[in-house]
Motif scaffolding. Structure first.
Motif, mmCIF file in Angstrom:
data_model
loop_
_atom_site.group_PDB
_atom_site.id
_atom_site.type_symbol
_atom_site.label_atom_id
_atom_site.label_comp_id
_atom_site.label_asym_id
_atom_site.label_seq_id
_atom_site.Cartn_x
_atom_site.Cartn_y
_atom_site.Cartn_z
ATOM 1 N N LEU A 20 -8.807 -9.554 -1.698
ATOM 2 C CA LEU A 20 -10.242 -9.873 -2.265
ATOM 3 C C LEU A 20 -9.941 -10.505 -3.538
ATOM 4 O O LEU A 20 -10.992 -10.442 -4.533
ATOM 5 C CB LEU A 20 -11.124 -8.803 -2.360
ATOM 6 N N GLY A 21 -8.862 -11.272 -3.765
ATOM 7 C CA GLY A 21 -8.705 -12.059 -4.861
ATOM 8 C C GLY A 21 -8.404 -11.338 -6.175
ATOM 9 O O GLY A 21 -8.151 -11.842 -7.405
ATOM 10 N N VAL A 22 -7.871 -9.748 -6.077
ATOM 11 C CA VAL A 22 -7.223 -8.899 -7.087
ATOM 12 C C VAL A 22 -5.926 -9.035 -7.070
ATOM 13 O O VAL A 22 -5.153 -8.534 -5.906
ATOM 14 C CB VAL A 22 -7.798 -7.717 -7.012
ATOM 15 N N SER A 23 -5.215 -9.579 -7.945
ATOM 16 C CA SER A 23 -3.602 -9.605 -7.993
ATOM 17 C C SER A 23 -2.954 -8.606 -8.291
ATOM 18 O O SER A 23 -3.413 -7.749 -9.163
ATOM 19 C CB SER A 23 -3.196 -10.666 -9.019
ATOM 20 N N LEU A 24 -2.158 -8.071 -7.558
ATOM 21 C CA LEU A 24 -1.370 -6.673 -7.566
ATOM 22 C C LEU A 24 0.086 -7.105 -7.637
ATOM 23 O O LEU A 24 0.387 -7.874 -6.671
ATOM 24 C CB LEU A 24 -1.855 -5.793 -6.541
ATOM 25 N N SER A 25 0.922 -6.097 -8.060
ATOM 26 C CA SER A 25 2.388 -6.117 -7.751
ATOM 27 C C SER A 25 2.902 -4.607 -8.097
ATOM 28 O O SER A 25 2.210 -3.849 -8.305
ATOM 29 C CB SER A 25 3.032 -6.941 -8.994
ATOM 30 N N GLY A 26 4.114 -4.433 -7.630
ATOM 31 C CA GLY A 26 4.776 -3.252 -7.689
ATOM 32 C C GLY A 26 4.695 -2.484 -6.718
ATOM 33 O O GLY A 26 3.855 -2.752 -5.490
ATOM 34 N N PRO A 27 4.622 -1.102 -6.808
ATOM 35 C CA PRO A 27 4.473 -0.070 -5.849
ATOM 36 C C PRO A 27 2.910 -0.161 -5.304
ATOM 37 O O PRO A 27 2.656 0.266 -4.051
ATOM 38 C CB PRO A 27 4.606 1.347 -6.433
ATOM 39 N N LEU A 28 1.911 -0.351 -6.029
ATOM 40 C CA LEU A 28 0.618 -0.412 -5.648
ATOM 41 C C LEU A 28 0.527 -1.565 -4.674
ATOM 42 O O LEU A 28 -0.116 -1.284 -3.567
ATOM 43 C CB LEU A 28 -0.389 -0.556 -6.756
ATOM 44 N N ALA A 29 1.004 -2.659 -4.872
ATOM 45 C CA ALA A 29 0.877 -3.830 -3.966
ATOM 46 C C ALA A 29 1.707 -3.362 -2.764
ATOM 47 O O ALA A 29 1.152 -3.785 -1.447
ATOM 48 C CB ALA A 29 1.503 -5.074 -4.514
ATOM 49 N N GLY A 30 2.808 -2.813 -2.924
ATOM 50 C CA GLY A 30 3.431 -2.143 -1.788
ATOM 51 C C GLY A 30 2.763 -1.358 -0.585
ATOM 52 O O GLY A 30 2.628 -1.371 0.454
ATOM 53 N N ALA A 31 1.871 -0.712 -1.368
ATOM 54 C CA ALA A 31 1.098 0.373 -0.555
ATOM 55 C C ALA A 31 -0.003 -0.211 0.138
ATOM 56 O O ALA A 31 -0.250 -0.128 1.197
ATOM 57 C CB ALA A 31 0.492 1.600 -1.489
ATOM 58 N N VAL A 32 -0.793 -1.245 -0.762
ATOM 59 C CA VAL A 32 -1.822 -2.215 -0.066
ATOM 60 C C VAL A 32 -1.103 -2.866 1.243
ATOM 61 O O VAL A 32 -1.708 -2.936 2.131
ATOM 62 C CB VAL A 32 -2.175 -3.167 -1.048
ATOM 63 N N THR A 33 0.237 -3.357 0.945
ATOM 64 C CA THR A 33 0.597 -4.253 2.132
ATOM 65 C C THR A 33 1.052 -3.631 3.233
ATOM 66 O O THR A 33 0.528 -4.060 4.264
ATOM 67 C CB THR A 33 1.898 -5.035 1.664
ATOM 68 N N ARG A 34 1.217 -2.411 3.083
ATOM 69 C CA ARG A 34 1.772 -1.471 4.287
ATOM 70 C C ARG A 34 0.694 -0.874 4.913
ATOM 71 O O ARG A 34 0.365 -0.746 6.137
ATOM 72 C CB ARG A 34 2.692 -0.632 4.016
ATOM 73 N N GLY A 35 -0.715 -0.891 4.213
ATOM 74 C CA GLY A 35 -1.697 -0.257 4.528
ATOM 75 C C GLY A 35 -2.411 -1.335 5.591
ATOM 76 O O GLY A 35 -2.938 -1.075 6.503
#
Length: 465
Positions: free
Chosen positions: A369-384
């Motif tokens: 939704l346009g919110v840039s993420l990186s690191g473990p949080l981005a990893g959790a979102v990606t796998r989710g």
């Protein structure tokens, strides 16, 4: 009265979603047939994890008969000149070389895409793509073998070449292949110690000025930073001038000795649509906003093989992405049903929800939704996101991820896929070639080149990927 016949060609993201949605909409008021060379839907975004031992192959394959109720599966490939729009028939070749013909009242073309080829000397002979499960399985075996052979090589030069892996194309697929590949080879080296001071070397090349050029710049910077921190040699503005069995010549004049060349420069529409005789846009079949082929109200097309008008950007066409294909499949199903008097039709309009790029381990880059993420949080979102998007096998995938987090990976060669069975220049990347049997749409052996024979692989046949 007999029920209308709906034929869907291809079971990728667009075809699978069309079949599933149509079955729900028509409720057995139509005969739905799905023509596909395999009995499964392949979840392509997780293919790099299959190639690097995180996931087992069946985790990313979803059974078509098991998940598509009221849909008849016909195993086979549509022949290159087998679509007759006037007679409303499609000729196909089955996996054992037999031929058949399917009639239809409504046709949905969702044949997807294949590896994109460029006129670079030696690439077709010495590189392999990354569009199908056979290619992923081959790469997994090949990389494992190179590390194991390097561990016992007497020649330091040969050892270094085997430990050098070149990925061409820093788009979505190439970036993930390099990111996961680097972690995979590091794990293999811990079991197969190399010469002192020698470590696996990964090169990621792209002619574009940055990695992930088609995505948001913040995602690009995040991915670039992670790759470089791991020691991956990222070279933008660089391409391959020539490929040989001993390495690649770069556009800047440097020759990189390597036994591995992974071709991820992008995709092109399946050449099957060229035989339709309808207008094309860069190889894609032009359709209207309702996904219908102009002049043929009974023919629909969606996914990578269709040039769908982008109503949010007039004058342009939607991109060749899984997001578009998945959503176009739903719209195609709705409009096919509407053409049969079930419901109402609608145009295809889509707003990107963001992208996710899995960089291996706990690292990722995402912008939901346009919110840039990186690191473990981005990893959790990606796998989710992947778990939510997969139409099956969610528990099995999650279990494999958990096991990978707590147990060492198994670095073994299965030897199921040989180099000659996954050529780069093929219209059927989802199928591995078998001896003396060729797909109806697979290219013939180049003139003057003897076909490789099955059996124990030689350096010439197994040295490149």
């Amino acid at each position: 009265m007999s029920r209308p016949r709906i034929l869907i060609v291809g079971a990728g993201f667009a075809g699978y979603q069309t079949a599933r949605s149509l079955a729900r909409l028509t409720r057995q008021k139509a005969d739905i047939t799905l023509l596909n060379p395999t009995d499964h839907f392949l979840y392509l975004p997780l293919l790099p994890q299959v190639a690097t031992g995180v996931l087992e192959p069946r985790r990313v394959t979803v059974s078509l008969p098991g998940t598509l109720r009221d849909v008849r599966l016909v195993l086979g490939e549509a022949e290159a000149d087998g679509i007759d729009l006037d007679a409303r028939t499609v000729r196909y070749t089955d996996p054992e070389g037999g031929h058949g013909t399917l009639g239809y009242d409504r046709l949905v073309l969702a044949v997807g895409s294949v590896n994109k080829l460029l006129p670079v000397p030696g690439v077709a002979e010495n590189a392999h793509g990354f569009r199908g499960l056979p290619e992923a399985l081959y790469l997994r075996d090949h990389v494992t073998r190179q590390i194991e052979l390097a561990a016992t090589a007497d020649d330091p030069k040969s050892c270094a070449a085997r430990c050098t892996f070149v990925v061409v194309g820093a788009g979505y697929t190439g970036t993930e292949v390099a990111a996961h590949g680097q972690l995979f080879t590091e794990a293999l080296v811990r079991k197969q110690p190399l010469r002192e001071g020698l470590r696996p070397r990964w090169l990621l090349l792209d002619i574009a000025p940055r990695v992930l050029p088609e995505l948001d710049e913040k995602l690009s910077r995040t991915a670039d930073r992670v790759l470089r921190q791991r020691g991956i040699d990222v070279r933008t503005g660089t391409s391959v001038k020539e490929a040989t069995d001993g390495g690649v010549l770069l556009s800047d004049g440097e020759f990189v000795e390597s036994r591995t060349l992974v071709w991820c420069v992008g995709v092109r529409p399946d050449p099957l649509v060229e035989s339709i005789g309808s207008p094309l846009e860069r190889g894609r079949l032009i359709v209207d906003p309702y996904l219908q082929v102009p002049g043929h109200h009974e023919v629909f097309a969606c996914g990578d093989a269709a040039a769908v008008p982008d109503l949010n950007n007039p004058g342009q066409f939607t991109g060749m992405t899984a997001q578009h294909a998945w959503r176009q499949g739903k719209v195609a199903a709705r409009n096919v049903a509407a053409s049969l008097g079930i419901g109402s039709r609608r145009v295809y309009r889509h707003r990107d929800l963001g992208f996710v790029v899995d960089l291996g381990g706990v690292k990722a880059a995402a912008n939901p939704l346009g919110v840039s993420l990186s690191g473990p949080l981005a990893g959790a979102v990606t796998r989710g996101y992947h778990l939510a998007a997969m139409p099956g096998n969610r528990v099995r995938v999650a279990a494999d991820w958990l096991l990978d987090a707590v147990l060492p990976r198994q670095g073994v060669q299965l030897g199921l896929v040989r180099s000659w069975s996954v050529p780069l220049d093929t219209a059927s990347p989802e199928l591995a070639r078998v001896p003396e049997q060729h797909s109806a749409r697979a290219p013939e052996q180049p003139s003057g080149q003897a076909p490789e024979q099955p059996g124990a692989p030689s350096e010439a046949t197994e040295g490149k990927s």
